[in-house]
Design an enzyme around this catalytic site. Structure first.
Site, PDB file in Angstrom:
ATOM      1  N   GLU A   6      -3.943  -7.444   8.234  1.00  0.00           N
ATOM      2  CA  GLU A   6      -2.455  -7.709   9.087  1.00  0.00           C
ATOM      3  C   GLU A   6      -1.614  -6.522   8.456  1.00  0.00           C
ATOM      4  O   GLU A   6      -0.235  -5.487  10.014  1.00  0.00           O
ATOM      5  CB  GLU A   6      -1.543  -8.723   8.574  1.00  0.00           C
ATOM      6  N   HIS A  24      -1.676  -3.475   8.096  1.00  0.00           N
ATOM      7  CA  HIS A  24      -2.182  -2.293   9.072  1.00  0.00           C
ATOM      8  C   HIS A  24      -1.972  -2.539  11.001  1.00  0.00           C
ATOM      9  O   HIS A  24      -1.676  -1.826  11.015  1.00  0.00           O
ATOM     10  CB  HIS A  24      -4.135  -2.499   9.354  1.00  0.00           C
ATOM     11  N   GLN A  63       2.996   8.091  -2.014  1.00  0.00           N
ATOM     12  CA  GLN A  63       2.074   8.336  -1.105  1.00  0.00           C
ATOM     13  C   GLN A  63       2.809   8.948   0.739  1.00  0.00           C
ATOM     14  O   GLN A  63       2.726  10.201   0.688  1.00  0.00           O
ATOM     15  CB  GLN A  63       0.657   8.094  -0.526  1.00  0.00           C
TER      16      GLN A  63
END
Length: 283
Positions: free
Chosen positions: A35, A37, A155
């Site tokens: 979910e 993503h 990131q």
């Protein structure tokens, strides 16, 4: 739904879309979609004419070969999940040799120290691997926007630095963390947790929320010590690190400054499975 395995065919399809004046949105993933993503895909669909989801387990960002081997892969299941959202999405799922060529090597980047703290301290070369694959994907797909989740906040900041350094014309869009009902951040690794582990792992977000409240009145050092003590008293989870850092530079905070944005970062193990999370702090 169109699935591309060869980059040349994808490039041709993208050229056609761009020649019609339409925009491209990219959601880079390593598969094992969930979910979290799908929430990135939803954001991309609102903001782009054509959305491309890349599904590629990138070998250059794993410092542990066993972790790479164990990483869940099920392309058909991922495609089924995406088709429930919309069949208009394109999927790019190349082999490592198709994306990288004959030499699957990691490039070295100067991320100005963003890569050496927290995750970088425990995963040597990880962010050079991330930078390498993202740069390759951006060069092939030439997206107008790329969508990344804030769960991997370090990131996200490194990708922003990559854009600054390379000058690639891509807008980076950060999307909020999606959580399970318990508060546990959605992650592909959650699939490897037992039902009991999953319940116990909700403690991570509970501690982050309490740390946020504590940081409102206490120092970073006091808050960090409190969190570390919470994990010492927890039999089910092993703390790897907890750090309060500047949201932009990711440098560890020693003293709070007015007007600065801070974030708490955490990594912990549940039955050998490594979980990460973070939260914006009220100052």
């Amino acid at each position: 739904m169109q699935v591309f395995r060869e980059k040349q065919l994808l490039i041709q399809a993208i050229q056609k879309v761009k020649s019609d004046g339409k925009s491209i949105g990219l959601v880079p993933t390593m598969g094992a979609l969930h979910e979290g993503h799908l929430s990135l895909v939803t954001n991309a669909l609102k903001d782009s004419d054509q959305v491309i989801v890349s599904i590629f387990v990138n070998p250059t960002q794993f410092d542990n070969p066993e972790d790479l081997e164990k990483y869940p892969r099920n392309l058909n299941k991922d495609i089924e999940l995406l088709e429930k959202e919309t069949s208009d999405i394109w999927v790019f799922s190349p082999t490592a040799n198709e994306l990288y060529g004959d030499k699957i090597l990691s490039q070295n980047f100067d991320f100005e120290g963003l890569e050496s703290v927290m995750e970088g301290e425990f995963r040597a070369g990880h962010f050079n691997g991330v930078g390498t694959v993202v740069k390759h994907l951006f060069e092939v797909i030439t997206p107008d926007k790329a969508f990344f989740g804030e769960k991997d906040f370090q990131q996200l900041q490194i990708i922003r630095k990559l854009i600054e350094k390379t000058g690639l014309p891509v807008e980076i869009v950060g999307c909020p963390i999606l959580r399970e009902d318990s508060g546990l951040a959605r992650s592909s690794r959650n699939e490897r947790l037992s039902f009991q582990n999953r319940k116990e792992a909700a403690f991570i977000y509970e501690v982050l929320q309490n740390a946020n409240r504590l940081f409102g009145t206490e120092s970073a050092e006091h808050t960090t010590n409190w969190v570390e003590n919470q994990f010492k008293n927890n039999q089910h989870l092993k703390l790897e690190y907890f750090e309060i850092a500047d949201s932009e530079t990711l440098k560890k905070v020693n003293k709070k400054e007015k007007g600065k944005q801070y974030r708490a970062f955490i990594a912990a193990y549940s039955d050998g499975i490594r979980l990460i999370d973070n939260i914006a702090l009220n100052n």
